[in-house]
Every structure is written in C-alpha cells, then in structure tokens.
Design an enzyme around this catalytic site. Structure first.
Site, mmCIF file in Angstrom:
data_model
loop_
_atom_site.group_PDB
_atom_site.id
_atom_site.type_symbol
_atom_site.label_atom_id
_atom_site.label_comp_id
_atom_site.label_asym_id
_atom_site.label_seq_id
_atom_site.Cartn_x
_atom_site.Cartn_y
_atom_site.Cartn_z
ATOM 1 N N ASN B 284 0.397 -0.918 0.174
ATOM 2 C CA ASN B 284 -0.089 -0.119 -0.218
ATOM 3 C C ASN B 284 0.733 1.917 -0.019
ATOM 4 O OD1 ASN B 284 -2.705 1.776 0.116
ATOM 5 N ND2 ASN B 284 -2.917 0.248 1.347
ATOM 6 N N SER B 286 0.833 3.941 1.298
ATOM 7 C CA SER B 286 0.271 5.004 2.939
ATOM 8 C C SER B 286 1.512 4.194 3.501
ATOM 9 C CB SER B 286 -1.273 4.476 3.435
ATOM 10 O OG SER B 286 -1.221 3.649 3.277
ATOM 11 N N SER B 370 -10.743 -4.434 0.108
ATOM 12 C CA SER B 370 -9.567 -4.274 0.870
ATOM 13 C C SER B 370 -8.263 -5.302 0.128
ATOM 14 C CB SER B 370 -9.603 -5.196 2.071
ATOM 15 O OG SER B 370 -9.639 -6.436 1.943
ATOM 16 N N GLY B 372 -6.898 -7.927 0.416
ATOM 17 C CA GLY B 372 -7.200 -9.021 0.502
ATOM 18 C C GLY B 372 -8.254 -9.593 -0.659
ATOM 19 N N HIS B 418 -13.484 0.035 4.780
ATOM 20 C CA HIS B 418 -13.520 -1.329 4.433
ATOM 21 C C HIS B 418 -14.359 -1.436 4.426
ATOM 22 C CE1 HIS B 418 -9.598 -1.222 2.398
ATOM 23 N NE2 HIS B 418 -8.977 -0.989 3.083
#
Lengths: 345, 444
Positions: B284, B286, B370, B372, B418
């Site tokens: 990510n 971030s 997400s 995932g 999320h």
C-alpha cells in the site's frame, strides 16, 4: 517649507495631496537610482580589455611571497576559521544548534536527530595541506595542457561537479580530493533525486573517494536535494564523503571579500574554494579562473571548458573577483594559471 | 427607558408561549431524553452480548441457548436469537419444502457432541449431516440477520466437514468473474492493455487522468505475467490475528502460488504460522509514505525489507489516486537502481473498479475493497483452487476468544473504509458453496 508655503497660500487640501504624491514619486526615483548605483557601481572597474592587457603585461613572472601567504592565512583564520568551521560537523554544530541560512534573508534550520547523524564528526582533512590546486571551470582551461600540473598537487579542489571525461583529462587532470556540488545541479540534472538515483551515483564515481562539499544550508530550496544526495550516496555505500558547507563560514567569507570590494549578491563557488585553500594550504595554485569572453590571444573563450552556458547575470560578480585574485597573484600569495601550462620534461 | 423596563417585566409582552424559543427548548429536552434512553438500552444490550461471549468461551458452549432478547432497536446487528428464528421458520409453510432446518438448539442437543468428538474434518463434504450444516450457513443471507456469535457457532459446526471443491459452483463463479473483471488480461497495467499515448483514468479521482508518456509506459510489463488457471493450488494469506499460533506455515508453503497483502513481516518469529514463501505481495503506498518517507530519503531500508520476500513480485495500486502514483513509481525506480530483477506491477484502475462493482452486488459495500479481497478475486481467476489463511475480521475467533487485529500488531484500521466483516461473510458463503477454502483453525 515648500509644502508649508503651498498649503498656506492655496489652502487647498488637494494640492497638499498632490505634493505628497509628487514626493513619493521622487522617493521612488531616488530608491531606483540608488539601486541602479548598487547594481552598476560607477567605481566598477576597468573594462575587460584593460584587465586582459594588465594580465599580459604581468606575463609569466611570479614570485612566491611567504609573508604574504602567512599574512593572508592569518587574516582568514581571524575572520572565518576555515580549519574548524568550513564544514558542518558534529563538533561545531551540536544537536539543537540553529543554522542560519547565509543565502536567505531570514531562515534557519535547527540541527535535529534527522540531520545530526549526517554530519561528520570533525574536520576530516589532514592539515596542513602542502600544495593545493583549485580548478575553476573557465573555458580558458581548454587546450591548456594543465592536466599533469594539476595532478601533481597534493589536494585538488573542483567546482560544481565538472565533467572529467577522457576528452578533458589532458587539460583538467584526473585527481579530485574535494568537489563542490550546487543543489541546483542536483535539481536540474538529476530530477531532484526523487526518481532514479542511479545516474547520480554513477556520475559521482568519477570523483573517486573524494569529499563532496555541498552548501546545503545556504538556500532554502537547496536543503532537501542536498540531504537527498547524501542519502543516495549512503544507500549505495559509495566511498565519497559528504560535507555540508557551514553557512556561518560562507557568510563570514562573503563579508571578508565584501570588505575588499567584491560587490555581488553571492560569491562564486570558485572564490569560496580559493579562500578555503588559502586558509588550509601552504601553496595555492588556481587554474581555470577566467570570466571573460576573450582570451589572452584575442581568441574567443567559452564560458566553461565543457560548455558555453552563461550564468544568471547579476548573481555573481566574476570580473571583480578575478581582479581581487589577480592582485593576490601579483603579490605572490597565490598563483593564477591563465595561459597554457609549460610542457614538462 | 421606562417603557423598555416595563416591557421587560411584563410576561405577556414576550409572546413566547410556544414560540420559537420554547419549542427549541422542548426539542433539545426531547433529544436529550431520547439519547439518555438509548444509552440505557444500549448499555444493557452491550453487557448482555458480552456475557454471551463470555459464556461462549467456556465449556458450557454446548448447552447454551441464547436468552430471549427483543431489544434490537437501532443496534447495528439486530439481535435475533436462535429460538425466535426457529419459531418463525416452523410457521413458514414453504420452509419445509426447501429443507427442514432444525432449530439451533435441536442441532446442539442431537449432534453437537458427536461433531466435537471427531473435529478433524472427517465428515464427507456431501454427507447429509454436512449438507444440513452448510444449509445452516447459507440460511444466513445477510450478515446483520444473525448475531455474530451465532454465525460463529454455525461456522464452527461446519468445521467437522471436510472441504471439497464444487466443480459446478466454482466454474460458475469463475465465469462471472471473467465476464466482469478478466484478471488474466486486465489485472495489471501492461504495455498491451495500456498503450502509450493513451490516458489512464484514476480509480477515485475522477478528474485525475494520467497520460501514459514514454517514461511511464517503459515501466509496464510487456504482457500479463500470469494466465488463466495457471496454478493448481494458491494460498492467499491475510494478515488477520487468527493466523497466529495456527502453525499453518508448512501447509501454506506447499501451495503453488502464494499471495500476501501489504508487506507483512514473515521472519522466523512468524514463519511457522504464516509460511516463508511469497510469489506476489501487495504494497500500500500509504505504508511507503509513513514508514519510508515516500522513498524521498533513505531507500535501502525499504529495499532490505523487500529482500525478505525472495523472488516475489510486488504489486501496487498506483492509480488509485494521484497521491499514490509518484510513490509507486519510485518503488520501480528504486528497484532498478539496486539492480533488482524483482517484478513491479501496478493494478489496473479499471480492474479494481470492476472488482469493487462485482462485490458491491454481493453485499460488500465500502469505500474500497481491501487488498485481500482484490487478491482473492485475482486468485480465483488465476488458480484452480484457492485457500485463504488469516482472513477473519471479527474481534474474536470462532471459538469466541479475542484476537489481535493483525498477527503482528494490533493497529486498528481507519473505520468505515473497508467493509471487512462483509468480505469475510462472503468468503464463508463461498467456502460453504465449495468455491474456495477458508482456513480459520489450526493446521495439523
């Protein structure tokens, strides 16, 4: 008095205002003229041609003057303490010290635990240095065959990451012990080191294991690129050592030369290096300092030995600096090489 | 002056009997009262649910039947306990035609003991008992229909059944995925699906458009590195705390292709639980911004972190918004600078949008799916069989024991970004339908 008279006789408010208006116009004009004189001083120097003539008159003759050298070193030590102060070290800039930028009006940066670990412990140079060569980037170096002369010096200082490729080796030599790097170069040539850093790291390999001297704390926009240059070199475990120029030293050197009649917003890197060398070395030779467009043989000379990009006009006062250096040359304090170097046996 | 004082003293001159001011006051009072009442009701509810979980934890799980709890006003998951549901179903005429769902309490009385004796998944997937158990879960159409504790219960009961892939369901699911998203050609931006000179639209910054210059184009791979159903058995490793102490490392490492999310730590401390191999890991941006100063300063620390994932490729949502792009490109530049051969890919924004739309229909409505879920969606198309480890978005595991948010830390995510519980709920359904295999218990 005039205003008083005007107000009494006519009694009009309007006219007073009108005079005030005129007054401000006069004031503005005065300021403009003062600025004009500041930028184009009347006392400014002989024309380029006269300087060239004087240089020709002097010729090759040069006599080393030990007292002059000692005197100058003393002067510089008194004003600027180059031995201790020339770089930002952990010793002279402990945690929490405020570094005042010398190229900004009112801007500072406190040494914190982000910047402190980047500094060297103390002055890393082994003093005193014997024979120093300060290599400017003037176009006069081209075809000068000074390369071997320069390489014979014990300590070679260069300005602004000059190219040292094969084409120039004969004229500028190969050895480097300290090279300055302007943050603006990092910004222009290497995209501020925000993207790929390989080009930067590779181009620095030319300078072997020398010191990179960056004025990180002179201009506000220059700090980040300089620190990034440090990170880039450290990440690749390069054997170059980064030294950050101490803004205090730069300011005091600037004042030193201002007192000697160099009127510019900022001294050129070359003059900073010459001052540093005068303070650190026993014998200084300067190569490639020639800020004129015409050479000694009346042939045109490019601005740099590698290109002919002229600098921003009113920033540096190169000819004034040259006159100062030439006076030092005449007095035997340092040696200027403005022509070809003699072929050696 | 006198008049003014008079006016002030005279009560009738105010003219505020049921005027603006008093109405306002009444409203405020009413609001306060309602809030107070709510607080009291909620508080009771909260205590009750906590008690239930405490009981769940203990041994009395078997003979626990939830207390009647009608106070489901305004709570997030309207509580509706087992008895009430049974009661209602028994009176529904059509419920008997589909399948007779026994009461939760009935199941417990009849079968619970037996299931728990042989917990190791010895029941055949298609045995009648398992069918019933699966139907139990499929009956929960929406997550908010039942209390989480009850869902957990049914999920725990299902564990006795050995999972088997259902060919029909899987191929149906894959078909719908390939119609909507088509990962084998659109998962990453490639030279093929994003030609130079075109403009790429960002995922959320609708006004943001990135022109594909030669510089950007150069960073894309020639074509998608993975093809359809290329791998037999894939493992997608979530970072949920449920994977802690599961000892699934060996099982995970035996998979043909292993996905991980957000560069999780996989050092010796965790490798027994999460495995050590990785083939594709998401990052990510971030994380890079926070932990590595956007790669504007030191870069080696980040490089060293990536070195833990031996030959794995990294994939970044570079075109999520304009802020992500520079940071993500910098990862590519950095790896080039260190002469690393590691593949760097960028999610195609259109693919992610399609995935989001696909899951929104299934009930996962969040600002963003997400990482995932993105990986699971991609894995469903890339692999024949998908196994999920470490996906569990509830504060306690199916047995009711509290778990940390991640297996390596307990940093909670930004709320409302999320919709993890809904994602997990979908996975549970897919597990039940035989599309993928969700592992929540310890591996043997």
């Amino acid at each position: 008095m005039l205003r008083l008279f005007c107000a009494k006789t006519r009694g009009g408010n309007m006219l007073v205002r009108c005079y005030r208006g005129k007054l401000s116009v006069w004031a503005a004009l005065c300021v403009l003229v003062l600025c004009w004189f500041y930028i184009f001083p009347v006392y400014r120097l002989p024309r380029d041609k006269d300087i060239v003539e004087e240089v020709l008159r002097q010729g090759e003759a040069w006599q080393k003057n030990q007292t002059g050298i000692d005197h100058y070193r003393k002067l510089l030590t008194e004003c600027c303490e180059p031995r201790k102060m020339f770089a930002v070290t952990k010793e002279n800039s402990p945690m929490g010290k405020v570094l005042w930028y010398d190229g900004e009006f009112y801007h500072s940066r406190t040494v914190n635990n982000e910047t402190y670990p980047l500094f060297v412990q103390e002055n890393p140079l082994q003093l005193p240095l014997k024979k120093c060569a300060v290599v400017g980037n003037g176009g006069i170096l081209r075809n000068s065959k000074c390369g071997r002369d320069i390489d014979q010096a014990d300590f070679v200082l260069r300005c602004n990451l000059p190219p040292l490729s094969k084409d120039y080796v004969e004229d500028v030599g190969t050895k480097t012990h300290m090279v300055t790097a302007n943050p603006s170069i990092v910004e222009k040539r290497f995209q501020n080191l925000l993207w790929s850093r390989k080009a930067f790291v590779d181009s620095m390999k030319v300078y072997g294991s020398s010191y990179i001297y960056m004025p990180a704390f002179s201009m506000k926009p220059g700090t980040d690129p300089s620190l990034r240059a440090y990170y880039a070199l450290a990440d690749t475990s390069s054997n170059l050592t980064m030294l950050f120029a101490n803004p205090e030293f730069l300011r005091s050197v600037g004042q030193f030369w201002k007192g000697r009649g160099v009127h510019a917003k900022r001294l050129s890197t070359g003059l900073f290096l010459v001052s540093l060398a005068l303070g650190l070395c026993e014998e200084v030779t300067a190569y490639g300092f020639w800020p004129f467009s015409v050479g000694l043989d009346e042939q045109p000379v490019s601005h740099h030995y590698y290109d002919n990009i002229l600098p921003y006009k009113w920033f540096h006062a190169m000819p004034e600096e040259f006159v100062q250096l030439w006076q030092l040359h005449k007095s035997g304090t340092l040696r200027m090489r403005v022509g070809c170097c003699p072929p050696q046996e | 002056m006198l008049r003014r004082r008079m006016g002030y003293a005279d009560p009738s001159s105010g003219k505020d009997i049921l005027g603006n001011r008093s109405l306002c006051f009444i409203f405020i009072c009413a609001f306060g009262l309602v809030t107070l009442l709510q607080q009291i009701l909620y508080g009771k509810n909260y205590i009750k649910s906590a008690q239930q979980f405490n009981r769940l934890k203990g041994d009395e799980t078997g003979n626990w039947t939830g207390p009647v709890n009608f106070s489901d006003d305004g709570s997030l998951k309207p509580a509706r306990n087992g008895r009430k549901r049974c009661f209602r179903q028994n009176f529904q005429p059509d419920s008997q035609t589909v399948i007779v769902t026994p009461c939760l309490s009935d199941i417990k009385k009849k079968q619970k003991k037996r299931y728990l004796e042989n917990y190791d998944g010895s029941y055949e997937y298609n045995s009648t008992a398992c069918r019933e158990l699966r139907q139990e879960i499929m009956d929960v159409k929406v997550l908010s229909m039942v209390k989480t504790s009850e869902l957990f219960e049914r999920w725990r009961n299902l564990q006795v059944c050995r999972w088997a892939q259902s060919k029909e369901e899987t191929s149906n699911f894959k078909m719908s995925l390939s119609r909507c998203c088509n990962a084998p050609s659109f998962l990453f931006t490639t030279k093929r699906n994003t030609p130079a000179g075109t403009k790429l639209r960002y995922e959320v910054d609708t006004s943001g458009i990135l022109p594909i210059t030669a510089e950007v184009f150069k960073m894309f791979p020639d074509d998608m590195p993975y093809s359809k159903s290329q791998y037999k058995k894939c493992a997608v490793i979530g970072n949920g705390g449920i994977i802690k102490n599961s000892k699934c490392g060996k099982e995970i490492d035996s998979a043909d292709f292993i996905f991980r999310c957000n560069i999780p730590p996989i050092n010796e401390k965790y490798s027994a639980d999460v495995g050590s191999r990785t083939d594709l890991v998401t990052i990510n941006p971030s994380i890079i911004s926070e932990r590595f100063q956007k790669l504007e300063k030191w870069r080696r620390p980040f490089y060293e972190v990536l070195q833990n994932y031996e030959n794995s490729s990294v994939v970044l949502p570079a075109f999520y918004n304009t802020r992500n792009t520079d940071v993500s490109f910098r990862v590519k530049y950095m790896l080039d600078d260190f002469d690393s051969q590691r593949g760097v890919f960028f999610f195609h924004p259109q693919y992610l949008l399609n995935v989001q739309r696909f899951w929104a229909v299934q009930g996962v409505r969040a600002k963003r799916v997400s990482s995932g879920l993105m990986l699971v969606t991609a894995a469903m198309e890339m692999c024949e069989e998908v196994h999920l480890y470490g996906f569990w978005a509830f504060p306690m595991n199916p047995a009711g024991i509290f778990i940390t948010h991640h297996y390596y830390d307990n940093v909670k995510p930004r709320p409302g970004f999320h919709a993890m519980p809904h994602e997990i709920f979908n996975f549970i359904h897919m597990h039940t339908r035989g599309i993928l295999n969700v592992h929540t218990g310890p591996c043997t």
